[in-house]
Design an enzyme around this catalytic site. Structure first.
Site, PDB file in Angstrom:
ATOM      1  CG  ASP A  61     -29.690 -20.278 -44.838  1.00 18.95           C
ATOM      2  OD1 ASP A  61     -29.643 -19.088 -44.513  1.00 18.95           O
ATOM      3  OD2 ASP A  61     -30.677 -21.015 -44.589  1.00 18.95           O
ATOM      4  CE  LYS A  88     -33.024 -30.355 -31.287  1.00 18.01           C
ATOM      5  NZ  LYS A  88     -32.742 -31.776 -31.172  1.00 18.01           N
ATOM      6  CB  SER A 128     -42.970 -32.004 -32.899  1.00 13.33           C
ATOM      7  OG  SER A 128     -43.030 -32.008 -31.494  1.00 13.33           O
ATOM      8  CB  THR A 130     -45.013 -29.737 -29.874  1.00 16.40           C
ATOM      9  OG1 THR A 130     -45.177 -28.718 -28.905  1.00 16.40           O
ATOM     10  CG2 THR A 130     -44.897 -29.141 -31.243  1.00 16.40           C
ATOM     11  CE1 TYR A 153     -41.322 -28.045 -31.296  1.00 16.96           C
ATOM     12  CE2 TYR A 153     -39.812 -27.372 -33.031  1.00 16.96           C
ATOM     13  CZ  TYR A 153     -40.480 -28.371 -32.322  1.00 16.96           C
ATOM     14  OH  TYR A 153     -40.294 -29.685 -32.668  1.00 16.96           O
ATOM     15  CE  LYS A 157     -40.871 -29.062 -36.177  1.00 21.19           C
ATOM     16  NZ  LYS A 157     -40.046 -29.449 -37.352  1.00 21.19           N
TER      17      LYS A 157
HETATM   18  C1  WQD Z   1     -39.426 -33.430 -20.906  1.00 22.69           C
HETATM   19  C2  WQD Z   1     -39.877 -33.430 -19.449  1.00 22.69           C
HETATM   20  C3  WQD Z   1     -40.075 -31.271 -18.421  1.00 22.69           C
HETATM   21  C4  WQD Z   1     -35.817 -30.314 -18.510  1.00 22.69           C
HETATM   22  C5  WQD Z   1     -40.141 -30.764 -26.249  1.00 22.69           C
HETATM   23  C6  WQD Z   1     -40.840 -30.296 -27.492  1.00 22.69           C
HETATM   24  C7  WQD Z   1     -40.999 -31.427 -28.460  1.00 22.69           C
HETATM   25  C8  WQD Z   1     -39.651 -32.041 -28.729  1.00 22.69           C
HETATM   26  C9  WQD Z   1     -39.062 -32.549 -27.432  1.00 22.69           C
HETATM   27  C10 WQD Z   1     -38.477 -31.105 -30.594  1.00 22.69           C
HETATM   28  C11 WQD Z   1     -40.879 -32.326 -19.153  1.00 22.69           C
HETATM   29  C12 WQD Z   1     -38.989 -32.101 -17.752  1.00 22.69           C
HETATM   30  C13 WQD Z   1     -37.028 -30.967 -18.686  1.00 22.69           C
HETATM   31  C14 WQD Z   1     -35.327 -30.061 -17.202  1.00 22.69           C
HETATM   32  C15 WQD Z   1     -37.263 -31.141 -16.294  1.00 22.69           C
HETATM   33  N1  WQD Z   1     -38.771 -31.094 -29.302  1.00 22.69           N
HETATM   34  N2  WQD Z   1     -37.725 -31.372 -17.583  1.00 22.69           N
HETATM   35  N3  WQD Z   1     -36.073 -30.495 -16.140  1.00 22.69           N
HETATM   36  O1  WQD Z   1     -41.056 -30.425 -23.328  1.00 22.69           O
HETATM   37  O2  WQD Z   1     -41.715 -32.893 -23.502  1.00 22.69           O
HETATM   38  O3  WQD Z   1     -40.937 -31.690 -25.559  1.00 22.69           O
HETATM   39  O4  WQD Z   1     -38.920 -31.385 -26.593  1.00 22.69           O
HETATM   40  O5  WQD Z   1     -38.857 -31.853 -31.441  1.00 22.69           O
HETATM   41  O6  WQD Z   1     -41.518 -30.881 -29.666  1.00 22.69           O
HETATM   42  O7  WQD Z   1     -42.156 -29.859 -27.141  1.00 22.69           O
HETATM   43  O8  WQD Z   1     -39.311 -32.219 -23.739  1.00 22.69           O
HETATM   44  O9  WQD Z   1     -37.121 -32.711 -22.719  1.00 22.69           O
HETATM   45  O10 WQD Z   1     -38.000 -30.320 -22.625  1.00 22.69           O
HETATM   46  O11 WQD Z   1     -39.045 -32.083 -21.216  1.00 22.69           O
HETATM   47  O12 WQD Z   1     -37.925 -31.525 -15.313  1.00 22.69           O
HETATM   48  O13 WQD Z   1     -34.244 -29.460 -16.982  1.00 22.69           O
HETATM   49  O14 WQD Z   1     -38.742 -33.183 -18.611  1.00 22.69           O
HETATM   50  O15 WQD Z   1     -40.838 -30.569 -17.456  1.00 22.69           O
HETATM   51  O16 WQD Z   1     -41.836 -32.855 -18.277  1.00 22.69           O
HETATM   52  P1  WQD Z   1     -40.848 -31.769 -23.931  1.00 22.69           P
HETATM   53  P2  WQD Z   1     -38.287 -31.786 -22.591  1.00 22.69           P
END
Ligand code: WQD
Length: 340
Positions: A61, A88, A128, A130, A153, A157
């Site tokens: 851990d 994440k 990220s 983000t 989250y 970061k």
């Molecule tokens: C992508 C797009 C959703 C699911 C996050 C974190 C980032 C990284 C990647 C860790 C968006 C759309 C999603 C669904 C959908 N994480 N979507 N239906 O939010 O861009 O980034 O994940 O490192 O730090 O912020 O990724 O894959 O969640 O979404 O329409 O069931 O897909 O609205 O536009 P995101 P995501």
């Protein structure tokens, strides 16, 4: 020639396992530290199948400073450490903020303390996009402002990057790279390793592949009324293999230049793709129909963000080799094999 030992926390995870494969392929000796909270032990064996070299690993851990130091003390000649171990999921972090701060900040402080104790000077950190939050522009460079976090989250970061910068100033000869990932997707072309989301996936790609496999009944597209050409969100989807190769390049940058500062890189393709475009491309490249519907927006989503990745291209001599269709194909091939 620099030494070969590289410590990799979270090395059995999604990005971590693909990076371990690329480290071995580049002649390094990766040592994995992982407690398998978000991965499976058999991933280590799969890495061995792919590279014919099974990496050394320690089940630990990474919040446990005594345990981590017990491991790291065996590798005083390690040339660096790549730190993936963290939680994440944006949505989960909103429900469990304390877990996210304890784990993501706790593991980082533990790792930095162990590196200082044993004189390990080079850190590659998994950050990220983000951190850019709801950016003022769709395309962001490393100089784009880091905005107020939109989730715990994201805040971990942003905070982690600050901790690493301050640590780089305080510890003599300490060099670090902050790798800001955009949207990692895909799997190894062998289909032996890939993403293993725990429970209901938060991210788009695993939700798509689980829907195609029949695990999920249908995909909900979170909103089609955004200010984008087709109304759905735009992101920068990067193949996990390209992301893995970038980590090897970042490590080599630190050791070859004997970097003593903290350098940030965007890791993306530089191209934006909408959710509907992803769905259509996934259907075409895999010759299937996906069951999806348009639903309401998801809280916290930004309309569009994708990378200006010129700096990584110039400084790290890194460019993406895989296409979006490769990623969509590899993701599906991997999904079909899970549980076989
Ligand atoms: C992508 C797009 C959703 C699911 C996050 C974190 C980032 C990284 C990647 C860790 C968006 C759309 C999603 C669904 C959908 N994480 N979507 N239906 O939010 O861009 O980034 O994940 O490192 O730090 O912020 O990724 O894959 O969640 O979404 O329409 O069931 O897909 O609205 O536009 P995101 P995501």
């Amino acid at each position: 020639m620099h030494g070969k030992t590289v410590l990799v926390t979270g090395g059995a995870g999604y990005i971590g396992s693909h990076t371990v494969v690329e480290l071995i392929n580049a002649g390094y000796d990766p040592i994995i530290l992982d407690d398998f909270r978000n991965s499976q032990p058999w991933i280590i064996d799969r890495i061995g199948e792919i590279t014919k070299i099974t990496p050394t690993f320690h089940k630990v851990d990474c919040q446990d400073e005594i345990a981590v130091k017990e491991v790291v003390k065996n590798y005083p000649n390690a040339i660096g450490l790549i730190h993936f171990a963290a939680d994440k999921a944006v949505g989960e972090s909103v429900e469990k903020p304390i877990q996210y701060y304890q784990n993501n900040i706790g593991t980082l402080c533990t790792v930095l303390s162990a590196m200082k104790s044993f004189g390990i000077k080079h850190l590659v950190f998994s950050s990220s996009c983000t951190v850019y939050g709801d950016a003022d522009t769709a395309i962001v460079t490393e100089e784009s402002p880091v905005k107020e976090a939109t989730s715990p989250y994201g805040d971990t970061k942003i905070t982690s990057e600050k901790i690493i910068k301050y640590n780089s100033d305080a510890v003599e000869d300490f060099g670090s790279t902050l790798l800001r990932y955009f949207n990692p997707i895909g799997a190894h072309p062998s289909s032996l390793i890939g993403e293993l989301p725990q429970g209901v996936p938060n991210n788009l790609m695993p939700y798509i592949t689980q829907t195609a496999k029949g695990i999920r009944e249908k995909l909900t597209v979170f909103g089609s009324d955004y200010d984008t050409p087709d109304g759905t969100n735009i992101r920068d989807y990067i193949h996990v293999m390209d992301l893995a190769k970038a980590h090897v390049k970042a490590l080599q940058y630190l050791t070859n230049t004997e970097c003593k500062s903290c350098v940030t890189f965007n890791l993306g393709t530089g191209k934006g793709t909408s959710v509907l475009e992803i769905i259509k491309a996934f259907e075409n490249v895999n010759q299937l129909k996906l069951n999806y519907e348009i639903g309401p927006r998801r809280e916290g989503d930004v309309a569009q963000i994708y990378a200006n990745a010129e700096k990584a291209k110039e400084v790290l001599d890194w460019t993406c080799e895989y296409t979006l269709n490769d990623a969509l194909k590899h993701s599906w091939e991997w999904e079909k094999g899970i549980g076989e």
